[in-house]
Scaffold this motif. Structure first.
Motif, PDB file in Angstrom:
ATOM      1  N   ARG A   2       0.804  -1.230  -0.121  1.00 15.98           N
ATOM      2  CA  ARG A   2       0.052  -0.002   0.194  1.00 15.98           C
ATOM      3  C   ARG A   2       0.825   1.508   0.083  1.00 15.98           C
ATOM      4  O   ARG A   2       2.030   1.246   0.557  1.00 15.98           O
ATOM      5  CB  ARG A   2      -1.036  -0.053   1.118  1.00 15.98           C
ATOM      6  CG  ARG A   2      -1.801  -1.399   1.318  1.00 15.98           C
ATOM      7  CD  ARG A   2      -2.713  -1.478   0.132  1.00 15.98           C
ATOM      8  NE  ARG A   2      -3.812  -0.522   0.301  1.00 15.98           N
ATOM      9  CZ  ARG A   2      -4.615  -0.424  -0.656  1.00 15.98           C
ATOM     10  NH1 ARG A   2      -4.619  -1.653  -1.680  1.00 15.98           N
ATOM     11  NH2 ARG A   2      -5.735   0.326  -0.672  1.00 15.98           N
ATOM     12  N   LEU A   3       0.349   2.405  -0.770  1.00 14.12           N
ATOM     13  CA  LEU A   3       1.474   3.362  -0.901  1.00 14.12           C
ATOM     14  C   LEU A   3       1.341   4.595   0.188  1.00 14.12           C
ATOM     15  O   LEU A   3       2.114   5.339   0.072  1.00 14.12           O
ATOM     16  CB  LEU A   3       1.190   3.954  -2.278  1.00 14.12           C
ATOM     17  CG  LEU A   3       1.341   3.227  -3.536  1.00 14.12           C
ATOM     18  CD1 LEU A   3       1.074   3.682  -4.784  1.00 14.12           C
ATOM     19  CD2 LEU A   3       2.646   2.575  -3.614  1.00 14.12           C
ATOM     20  N   GLY A  47       8.004   6.673   3.848  1.00 19.34           N
ATOM     21  CA  GLY A  47       6.822   6.245   3.173  1.00 19.34           C
ATOM     22  C   GLY A  47       7.250   6.179   1.608  1.00 19.34           C
ATOM     23  O   GLY A  47       6.794   5.408   0.824  1.00 19.34           O
ATOM     24  N   ILE A  48       7.801   7.221   1.115  1.00 25.27           N
ATOM     25  CA  ILE A  48       8.169   7.636  -0.165  1.00 25.27           C
ATOM     26  C   ILE A  48       9.203   6.399  -0.549  1.00 25.27           C
ATOM     27  O   ILE A  48       9.351   5.833  -1.567  1.00 25.27           O
ATOM     28  CB  ILE A  48       8.792   8.825  -0.714  1.00 25.27           C
ATOM     29  CG1 ILE A  48       7.540   9.735  -0.237  1.00 25.27           C
ATOM     30  CG2 ILE A  48       9.203   8.853  -1.907  1.00 25.27           C
ATOM     31  CD1 ILE A  48       8.015  11.298  -0.525  1.00 25.27           C
ATOM     32  N   THR A  53      11.330   1.008  -3.021  1.00 18.95           N
ATOM     33  CA  THR A  53      12.010  -0.061  -2.874  1.00 18.95           C
ATOM     34  C   THR A  53      11.147  -1.327  -3.141  1.00 18.95           C
ATOM     35  O   THR A  53      11.495  -2.249  -3.661  1.00 18.95           O
ATOM     36  CB  THR A  53      12.062  -0.347  -1.274  1.00 18.95           C
ATOM     37  OG1 THR A  53      13.133   0.721  -0.630  1.00 18.95           O
ATOM     38  CG2 THR A  53      13.128  -1.654  -0.909  1.00 18.95           C
ATOM     39  N   ALA A  54       9.786  -0.847  -3.057  1.00 17.14           N
ATOM     40  CA  ALA A  54       8.799  -2.108  -3.264  1.00 17.14           C
ATOM     41  C   ALA A  54       8.917  -2.496  -4.869  1.00 17.14           C
ATOM     42  O   ALA A  54       9.035  -1.673  -5.743  1.00 17.14           O
ATOM     43  CB  ALA A  54       7.410  -2.085  -3.094  1.00 17.14           C
ATOM     44  N   ILE A  71       6.293   8.082 -12.459  1.00 16.09           N
ATOM     45  CA  ILE A  71       6.073   8.135 -11.002  1.00 16.09           C
ATOM     46  C   ILE A  71       7.315   7.648  -9.932  1.00 16.09           C
ATOM     47  O   ILE A  71       7.729   8.637  -9.261  1.00 16.09           O
ATOM     48  CB  ILE A  71       4.662   7.366 -10.299  1.00 16.09           C
ATOM     49  CG1 ILE A  71       3.696   8.056 -11.033  1.00 16.09           C
ATOM     50  CG2 ILE A  71       4.421   7.486  -9.074  1.00 16.09           C
ATOM     51  CD1 ILE A  71       2.088   7.136 -10.921  1.00 16.09           C
ATOM     52  N   ARG A  72       7.832   6.792 -10.482  1.00 15.45           N
ATOM     53  CA  ARG A  72       8.917   6.244  -9.589  1.00 15.45           C
ATOM     54  C   ARG A  72      10.251   7.421  -9.929  1.00 15.45           C
ATOM     55  O   ARG A  72      10.795   7.698  -9.087  1.00 15.45           O
ATOM     56  CB  ARG A  72       9.485   4.725 -10.197  1.00 15.45           C
ATOM     57  CG  ARG A  72       8.476   3.670  -9.492  1.00 15.45           C
ATOM     58  CD  ARG A  72       9.045   2.455  -9.817  1.00 15.45           C
ATOM     59  NE  ARG A  72       8.039   1.282  -9.516  1.00 15.45           N
ATOM     60  CZ  ARG A  72       8.304   0.707  -8.297  1.00 15.45           C
ATOM     61  NH1 ARG A  72       9.313   1.214  -7.479  1.00 15.45           N
ATOM     62  NH2 ARG A  72       7.473  -0.036  -7.999  1.00 15.45           N
ATOM     63  N   ASP A  73      10.432   7.730 -10.947  1.00 16.06           N
ATOM     64  CA  ASP A  73      11.537   8.869 -11.175  1.00 16.06           C
ATOM     65  C   ASP A  73      11.123  10.038 -10.526  1.00 16.06           C
ATOM     66  O   ASP A  73      12.025  10.659  -9.947  1.00 16.06           O
ATOM     67  CB  ASP A  73      11.581   9.026 -12.873  1.00 16.06           C
ATOM     68  CG  ASP A  73      12.667  10.065 -12.922  1.00 16.06           C
ATOM     69  OD1 ASP A  73      13.674   9.834 -13.089  1.00 16.06           O
ATOM     70  OD2 ASP A  73      12.134  11.371 -13.303  1.00 16.06           O
TER      71      ASP A  73
END
Length: 216
Positions: A2-3, A47-48, A53-54, A71-73
Motif C-alpha cells: 500500500r502506498l 513512506g516514499i 523499494t517495493a 512516478i518512480r522517477d
C-alpha cells in the motif's frame, strides 16, 4: 504494498501535465511545510522510500495520468531534494494524539474559535471525532512551531462551528499562545476571541458539551 503517503503526493500531481523539476520543488515544499496526514518529514520520507523499494504496488492507479516509471522517477527526485534540504525544519504545526484528551476538556480556556466550512477551513478539516468521547466531540491536539501545545475542541456536526482553544498548565500567557496559534495554524485573527471579547459579546460564549474549563 500500500502506498500511503505516495497516494497523497499523486493526488496533488494528478492535474499536472509534467512531473518536472518545478513540480518536484512544489511537492517538497508541501512535505516540509504542510505535511501529509500530519506526519513528520522523516515519516513522509520513509513512506516514499518504501514505495520505491517495493517491486510492485497494490494500489489502483488507473486514475493517475502518469505511468509508473514516471512516478518512480518523480519520487526519486523528491527524495534527492529532501536530502538536499537537511537538516529539515520543524513543521509549523503537528497533530498529536488524544492521549490527554480528558485533561484538555478540563484545561484552561484560552479563546473561542469560529470555524468555517471544512472545505474552506484548513483548521476545521483537521478535526476528528474523538474516540469514545461521550459528547461525540471533535477535536485535534496540536504542537505549534513555537513549542506550545493546544487543543481545538468542537461540538459534533452539523452545528459544531463554535470551537474552543484549550491549553494545559503550565503554559505561556494566553496572549502569547493565541499569537502563536494564529501564526502557525494560519487562522485569521478575527476568528479567535478570548473569552468575553470581540464577536462573543454579541453571541454569548458557547462551550462544547462536556467542556468544563479550569481557572487560568
Amino acid at each position: 504494498m500500500r502506498l500511503g503517503v505516495v497516494v497523497a503526493v499523486l493526488y496533488c500531481t494528478q492535474f499536472s501535465r509534467e512531473l518536472d523539476d518545478a513540480e518536484a520543488e512544489r511537492l517538497v515544499g508541501m512535505i516540509l511545510e504542510r505535511p501529509f496526514y500530519d506526519l513528520t518529514v522523516e515519516e513522509q520520507y520513509a513512506g516514499i522510500e518504501a514505495a520505491l523499494t517495493a517491486q510492485s504496488w497494490d494500489e489502483d492507479l488507473s486514475w493517475q495520468p502518469h505511468d509508473e516509471a514516471s512516478i518512480r522517477d518523480f519520487l526519486r527526485r523528491l527524495l534527492d531534494l529532501l536530502d538536499a534540504r537537511r537538516p529539515w525544519p520543524e513543521p509549523p504545526v503537528r497533530a498529536l494524539g488524544f492521549d490527554r484528551w480528558e485533561e484538555y476538556k478540563h484545561g484552561v480556556l484560552l479563546a473561542h474559535v469560529r470555524l468555517r466550512s471544512p472545505a474552506q477551513d484548513r483548521l476545521h478539516a483537521r478535526l476528528r471525532a474523538v474516540p469514545g468521547d461521550p459528547e461525540q466531540l471533535r477535536g485535534v491536539v496540536l504542537r505549534l512551531g513555537s513549542g506550545d501545545e493546544v487543543a481545538v475542541v468542537a461540538p459534533p456536526l452539523p452545528d459544531g462551528y463554535d470551537a474552543v482553544l484549550m491549553a494545559l498548565p503550565p503554559h505561556r500567557s494566553a496572549t502569547q499562545v493565541i499569537d502563536a496559534f494564529v501564526t502557525h495554524v494560519e487562522c485569521e485573527r478575527d476568528r479567535v476571541s478570548p473569552p468575553g471579547r470581540g464577536w462573543l459579546r454579541r453571541r454569548g460564549a458557547p462551550l462544547p458539551p462536556g467542556v468544563r474549563p479550569a481557572r487560568a
